[in-house]
Motif scaffolding. Sequence first.
Motif, PDB file in Angstrom:
ATOM      1  N   PHE A 199      82.276  66.562  -1.376  1.00 57.67           N
ATOM      2  CA  PHE A 199      81.108  65.691  -1.334  1.00 57.67           C
ATOM      3  C   PHE A 199      79.959  66.360  -0.577  1.00 57.67           C
ATOM      4  N   ILE A 203      76.260  67.042  -2.216  1.00 61.74           N
ATOM      5  CA  ILE A 203      75.050  66.470  -1.620  1.00 61.74           C
ATOM      6  C   ILE A 203      74.056  67.572  -1.269  1.00 61.74           C
ATOM      7  N   LEU A 254      78.498  56.994  -0.344  1.00 66.31           N
ATOM      8  CA  LEU A 254      77.623  57.967  -1.020  1.00 66.31           C
ATOM      9  C   LEU A 254      76.778  57.311  -2.101  1.00 66.31           C
ATOM     10  N   VAL A 665      78.777  63.112  -8.269  1.00 64.18           N
ATOM     11  CA  VAL A 665      79.493  63.011  -6.996  1.00 64.18           C
ATOM     12  C   VAL A 665      80.915  62.499  -7.236  1.00 64.18           C
TER      13      VAL A 665
END
Length: 719
Positions: A199, A203, A254, A665
């Motif tokens: 993750f 990002i 997220l 994601v």
Amino acid sequence: MKAGGVLKKFISFFSVEIVTFLFLTAVSLFALVKFANLTPRVDENFFFSTDDPQFKQEKRISALFARKDTQLVISAKGDIGSPEYLEKIKILTGRIASAPGVINVLSLSSGPGDLRSARSGPLWQRLLIAKNNDATNIIVIVEGTMIKDAIKAIEPIINESDKKDFQLLISGAPYIVELIERNLVRDFKTFSFMAFVMFAVIILFIFQSIRILIGTMVSCLAAGSLTLVITDILNIQIGLLTANIATIVFVLTLSHIVYLTYNWKHLHDGSGIIAGKITHQAVLMTFSPSFWSMVTTALGFLTLLTVPAKPLQELGISGTIGCLVSISIVYTMYPAFLKRIEHFYHEEDVFERAEDIVYRRIKGRKQLVATFLIILGILFASGLTLIRHDPSIFSYFRKRSEIARGLKIIDRQGGSSPLIIIIRSSDRSRLNTNEMFERMWKLQLVLERHDSVGTLISLPVLMAQVRQTPFSFFLSWEWLFEIMETPDFQEISKSFITEDRRHGLFLFRMKEFGRQEARLAVVDELKQIIREYGFIPEMVGGIYALQGRMSHLVAVSMINGLSRLAILFFFIGWSIARSLRTGFAMVGSLSVVPVIVLGIVGLVQLPFDVIAAPAINIAISIGIDAMIHMVKYFQRVRSECRSSQSTWERTRSHLWKPVINSVLVIFFGFGIFFFSRFPPTQRFGAIIVIGAVFSGLSALFLLPWVATIGNKKLSVRAR
């Protein structure tokens, strides 16, 4: 800029507010590691809550009989007729008997004494001799509270004794449960960390900002650790389903962050300098859809509480807590990091240009994409009837693994999954008579011929074995039962007949390999046979029945949960959009996703076990999240457009990147589960990944298309 200036500027990024949040995150992580129980736990009674009828039957059986079905079955393959083989069995039996937690060991040496006696004994023949006569069994009866200690001590003994001419394999419900727990422990440790790293990379790749990355990862860590701490305080153990709760909370967190960050980016003035109020405006713009997304996702988890299955209930509670924690952390902690970013500007990179090109290419074919999704839903709907919602125990292990190979061999030799059926005579007569013995023996022989029955040890088998002892014919059945209740005979009769002599126990070892019928259907067939022979199947227990009940509950909960979620989602969508048309469009667009995903599951015959099943709810929550953001933005800009089509096009253009990047994601984050050595975890990740892709496409293309069918103009209301 000099290195010192960069360092000074980076240090200045950490305001008092950020430092406070960093400290609180560190405290929550410390509390998690220091005080919380982070070891996933699975036991043979993990299936149900205490008020479930099946669980109550298990308790009643345990109260009536001295149960000894907590057994390890060790298959010893070799020349079973040789003296050397019997000597090896004798030595192995002695070593196993000395292991902690072992109550008793039954084998050729400790039971009948030799192969000839075992073959001639009704009990020993069924209990110890494999059907193909190339192996014998060692039955290890274990104290329920010391299963782990016993397995830990027995495994090295088996490994040391295993030879080419004396091949040993372990099975039995306690051992299978232990292996499942070990897989969960490994996956929890490995993939929670890998998901965090994955993750973080995604990002950083999407936003290309170390400061945004820091804020995102701190928020995700805080949300994940706080959720685990709260669930531990509530005494919710990490188990079959909650082993993935950390990753699920990361996803929920997220998702909020991606939409908030994109709105924050869109609000800057283009000069590269972020105005002081931009973060506040972004929060105001994003919080409402985020809140409703949280509500729908939490309701999805709450529907699991109605199912009397302990793993699903625990996931429902943990998921609901995760929903509340994630949105709280994002909107209290994350904005502090955005406010400290005074300059944010970067040139469009290759990835962003690719996104723009894809959008321009697909924009003119939006109706084609929507039609394609509907066609897929129609085609894959046929797979819904093919879903394997009651897969065998072999589906929990890799096909070519050592444990799967051993389980198959033992399963073929005499079954691998215990089932208990308690019977009584239909006229309530006592079972300690010759007439009852004859009737039960006939029932025994018929039940043994059932295709799903591997081995059956029962009251009539015990009675037949006792009749082979000298002078037994001079004693009544009651005298024999009383003798077998003494410690000299290990109180064996207490395991098969009640004190009032009206209930008898039938202990099956059921075949799992190649099973096509649902377990509960097999149990119903056995119960019907019992009734035909004049007996009543009063209670059912054992792992086989528990797993069958669990599979049934999973299927029912999935259908009921999705139905309730659709109804709730309709009312929430209606209240958000203030339009029946949009509410129906949201439900209709979203319903295509489970049809496609579950249709694929059925068509490819993917085992739909208790671990994989809840993944569809998570995939649906992704679609809900994207759709609510779409509808809220549609409301915001509809007064500025002349038609609903142009409004939806503007909405899609604005949310294209956040929706796609949110899907990315999920795709890469849960994609790491494909590398698990535990098949249910692989299936869990696969269902979420497939669901995420189709949820994103449905939100971007199917929702606007369905919402504008028959509606050419947008009626503008006064605000």
